[in-house]
Design a protein around this motif. Structure first.
Motif, PDB file in Angstrom:
ATOM      1  N   ILE A 227       0.875  -1.178   0.000  1.00 19.45           N
ATOM      2  CA  ILE A 227       0.000   0.000   0.000  1.00 19.45           C
ATOM      3  C   ILE A 227       0.909   1.223   0.000  1.00 19.45           C
ATOM      4  O   ILE A 227       1.801   1.348   0.838  1.00 19.45           O
ATOM      5  CB  ILE A 227      -0.925   0.024   1.229  1.00 19.45           C
ATOM      6  CG1 ILE A 227      -1.915  -1.141   1.168  1.00 19.45           C
ATOM      7  CG2 ILE A 227      -1.676   1.348   1.310  1.00 19.45           C
ATOM      8  CD1 ILE A 227      -2.831  -1.228   2.379  1.00 19.45           C
ATOM      9  N   SER A 228       0.684   2.098  -0.967  1.00 18.43           N
ATOM     10  CA  SER A 228       1.482   3.321  -1.065  1.00 18.43           C
ATOM     11  C   SER A 228       0.551   4.509  -0.906  1.00 18.43           C
ATOM     12  O   SER A 228      -0.447   4.625  -1.634  1.00 18.43           O
ATOM     13  CB  SER A 228       2.198   3.377  -2.426  1.00 18.43           C
ATOM     14  OG  SER A 228       3.063   4.483  -2.492  1.00 18.43           O
ATOM     15  N   ILE A 229       0.852   5.377   0.051  1.00 21.74           N
ATOM     16  CA  ILE A 229      -0.059   6.483   0.357  1.00 21.74           C
ATOM     17  C   ILE A 229       0.623   7.835   0.184  1.00 21.74           C
ATOM     18  O   ILE A 229       1.839   7.970   0.316  1.00 21.74           O
ATOM     19  CB  ILE A 229      -0.613   6.378   1.796  1.00 21.74           C
ATOM     20  CG1 ILE A 229       0.512   6.574   2.825  1.00 21.74           C
ATOM     21  CG2 ILE A 229      -1.343   5.058   2.008  1.00 21.74           C
ATOM     22  CD1 ILE A 229       0.010   6.732   4.261  1.00 21.74           C
ATOM     23  N   SER A 230      -0.190   8.805  -0.136  1.00 13.40           N
ATOM     24  CA  SER A 230       0.205  10.209  -0.086  1.00 13.40           C
ATOM     25  C   SER A 230      -1.078  11.002   0.128  1.00 13.40           C
ATOM     26  O   SER A 230      -2.187  10.468  -0.046  1.00 13.40           O
ATOM     27  CB  SER A 230       0.908  10.654  -1.373  1.00 13.40           C
ATOM     28  OG  SER A 230       0.031  10.566  -2.479  1.00 13.40           O
ATOM     29  N   LEU A 337      -0.112  -3.721  -5.796  1.00 12.82           N
ATOM     30  CA  LEU A 337       0.150  -2.345  -5.359  1.00 12.82           C
ATOM     31  C   LEU A 337      -1.152  -1.569  -5.341  1.00 12.82           C
ATOM     32  O   LEU A 337      -1.848  -1.469  -6.354  1.00 12.82           O
ATOM     33  CB  LEU A 337       1.153  -1.674  -6.297  1.00 12.82           C
ATOM     34  CG  LEU A 337       1.408  -0.170  -6.073  1.00 12.82           C
ATOM     35  CD1 LEU A 337       1.980   0.089  -4.680  1.00 12.82           C
ATOM     36  CD2 LEU A 337       2.339   0.378  -7.152  1.00 12.82           C
ATOM     37  N   ASN A 338      -1.468  -1.000  -4.187  1.00 16.52           N
ATOM     38  CA  ASN A 338      -2.674  -0.194  -4.011  1.00 16.52           C
ATOM     39  C   ASN A 338      -2.250   1.210  -3.614  1.00 16.52           C
ATOM     40  O   ASN A 338      -1.594   1.397  -2.582  1.00 16.52           O
ATOM     41  CB  ASN A 338      -3.566  -0.811  -2.932  1.00 16.52           C
ATOM     42  CG  ASN A 338      -4.926  -0.141  -2.848  1.00 16.52           C
ATOM     43  OD1 ASN A 338      -5.293   0.650  -3.708  1.00 16.52           O
ATOM     44  ND2 ASN A 338      -5.672  -0.452  -1.798  1.00 16.52           N
ATOM     45  N   ILE A 339      -2.591   2.180  -4.437  1.00 13.10           N
ATOM     46  CA  ILE A 339      -2.209   3.576  -4.188  1.00 13.10           C
ATOM     47  C   ILE A 339      -3.409   4.316  -3.615  1.00 13.10           C
ATOM     48  O   ILE A 339      -4.487   4.345  -4.225  1.00 13.10           O
ATOM     49  CB  ILE A 339      -1.718   4.251  -5.484  1.00 13.10           C
ATOM     50  CG1 ILE A 339      -0.452   3.544  -5.988  1.00 13.10           C
ATOM     51  CG2 ILE A 339      -1.443   5.728  -5.250  1.00 13.10           C
ATOM     52  CD1 ILE A 339       0.045   4.042  -7.329  1.00 13.10           C
ATOM     53  N   LEU A 340      -3.216   4.911  -2.440  1.00 11.06           N
ATOM     54  CA  LEU A 340      -4.316   5.559  -1.733  1.00 11.06           C
ATOM     55  C   LEU A 340      -4.010   7.028  -1.457  1.00 11.06           C
ATOM     56  O   LEU A 340      -2.852   7.415  -1.241  1.00 11.06           O
ATOM     57  CB  LEU A 340      -4.568   4.864  -0.391  1.00 11.06           C
ATOM     58  CG  LEU A 340      -4.997   3.396  -0.399  1.00 11.06           C
ATOM     59  CD1 LEU A 340      -5.105   2.917   1.045  1.00 11.06           C
ATOM     60  CD2 LEU A 340      -6.312   3.230  -1.133  1.00 11.06           C
TER      61      LEU A 340
END
Length: 482
Positions: A227-230, A337-340
């Motif tokens: 999980i990749s967050i910004s 890969l889940n971008i949140l």
């Protein structure tokens, strides 16, 4: 130009690409004989690589075509010629895209810079001091530089060319900083080795470094979920399938408000679409005209852009290499890969795992996840630049340096001279490289950094030509402290 005995000393603090490029252009302009000593302070074994190009990670590639990377603005093919001369792409079958555009590993560009510096280092035209600078103080019209080997050196001109500070973990992660699988700085060698193939990974930040982390993990055989967050959930963009010339004019009519700049960009994007163009050439035009655009804006408008629009600019401006883009696309399509769009609300260690509460941007919804590893890729801690190294803090305490009002680096004038607490510039102290971008604007891409290095070198040369001082310690010699 007058000659001085002993020679004036130019001390460059920081030997990454910016500092090495300033030194190189100073040395080149003074052939066949020196009229100043050029001394670069850099703890690394070689000059010119710095954080960006001093990497052994095979998936870390330059993020623009090799033909746009050069130490010499008037010789754009210099790096490409180097690749051909030394057969640098041998053994790297992934270096070329389908249309044969080279995107070599970053370490190869570091090798190129080292090869260009080598003749000047061997001749003594550039001196490399493998020490850390601990302090710099002004006295009797000169600078005294204290170093980690308990010595001092006197210099006449100082160029600050240090790197951005390391990423600062979000405060919500402070309770888990002791966890062995929390990587606060993934750029350090071997930082990702602790992540097991099946580990659940949280990446905090979605920029270029985040993309590099995903690519490096895949290369190591990692198959666990990521999980990749910004805050805005944006991911780095790639290059266009077909190269297009920059499109748009943003300087003929000076823009003085951030809102007007945004309106002009949107207007140009619509015109580009009508011509069958995508967003790439428009953003390329903004980048090419970036310094002129920036310098027409009042400081308050620059700050507004830095605060509100920088994340959008970064994901379009700092494009990832096609090889890395393919890795991200595969990971997203497979669901690995889940971008949140989210931020870390809290984190705690529970057994071997880390439990993280995420606050999603949409409706402020909260999501609790359990992960095995966290990688922080939030980018440089710009606000802490003057406290990031003792010598910078000392110069700030002395009123010699101040933080840029934009929050992007160190305050300097348009002549690259540092501005002190009295709002006056010091004609013997320069700021080179990205830390000057609060004044100069677009100063992160290598072409712009190279041009700025040439500019700083010329400013130093002009200063010495008109009013070169004479070092009082015998050509800026070393002296033991004590």
């Amino acid at each position: 130009m007058r000659k001085f005995e002993p020679l004036p000393v130019v001390a460059i603090v920081g030997g990454g690409f910016s500092g090495a490029a300033v030194a190189l252009h100073l040395a080149r302009s003074r052939e066949p004989g020196p009229e100043a000593r050029v001394v670069v302070f850099e703890p690394r074994a070689r000059l010119g690589a710095g954080l960006a190009y001093d990497t052994a990670e095979p998936t870390n590639r330059i993020n623009v075509p090799a033909g746009r990377m050069s130490l010499y603005p008037d010789e754009p093919e210099s790096f490409v010629r180097y690749l051909e001369r030394v057969n640098a792409l041998a053994g790297d079958p992934d270096a070329l895209t389908a249309d044969r555009v080279p995107y070599p590993r970053r370490s190869v560009f570091g090798d190129y810079v080292a090869s260009e510096l080598a003749p000047y280092l061997s001749s003594g035209a550039i001196e490399h001091r493998r020490v850390r600078v601990l302090g710099i103080r002004r006295s009797a019209g000169q600078w005294t530089i204290s170093t980690s080997d308990d010595r001092e050196m006197v210099a006449d001109v100082v160029v600050i060319a240090v790197s951005h500070p390391a990423p600062a973990p979000p405060k919500a992660l402070l309770p888990v900083l002791s966890h062995p699988k929390l990587m606060a700085d993934p750029t350090k060698g071997g930082a990702l080795e602790v992540i097991a193939p099946a580990d659940r990974v949280l990446i905090v930040g979605n920029g270029l470094t985040s993309a590099d982390v995903v690519a490096a993990l895949e290369q190591r055989g990692h198959y666990g979920p990521i999980i990749s967050i910004s805050r805005r959930g944006l991911r780095s963009r790639g290059h266009p399938a077909v190269a297009q010339d920059p499109y748009g004019d943003f300087v003929s009519e000076p823009i003085t408000r951030a809102s007007e700049l945004l309106r002009r960009i949107r207007q140009t994007l619509r015109a580009a679409r009508q011509r069958g163009l995508d967003w790439h050439p428009v953003l390329d035009a903004v980048r090419a005209q970036g310094q002129q655009i920036w310098q027409a804006l009042p400081v308050i408008e620059r700050r507004r852009i830095a605060r509100l629009a920088r994340s959008y600019w970064d994901v379009h401006r700092f494009r990832i290499a096609p090889q890395v883009e393919m890795v991200l696309d595969r990971a997203v399509e497979s669901g690995r890969l889940n971008i949140l769009a989210a931020s870390v609300a809290s984190a705690a260690i529970e057994g071997q795992h880390i439990v993280v509460d995420l606050k999603e941007r949409v409706l402020g919804a909260q999501r609790r996840i359990a992960v095995d590893a966290i990688v922080v890729t939030t980018g440089p801690a710009h606000g802490s630049i003057l406290s990031s190294q003792p010598f910078l803090a000392g110069l700030e305490d002395a009123g010699v340096l101040t933080a840029c009002e934009t929050g992007l680096g160190i305050a300097c004038g348009r002549d690259a001279r540092a501005v002190g607490a009295d709002s006056l510039s010091n004609r013997w102290l320069f700021v080179a490289g990205p830390l000057a971008r609060g004044t100069f604007g677009e100063l992160m891409g290598l072409p712009q950094v190279t041009e700025h290095a040439v500019f700083v070198a010329r400013e130093v040369e002009a200063l010495l030509a008109v009013d070169a001082p004479v070092s009082k310690t015998g050509q800026g010699g070393w002296a033991a402290r004590g």
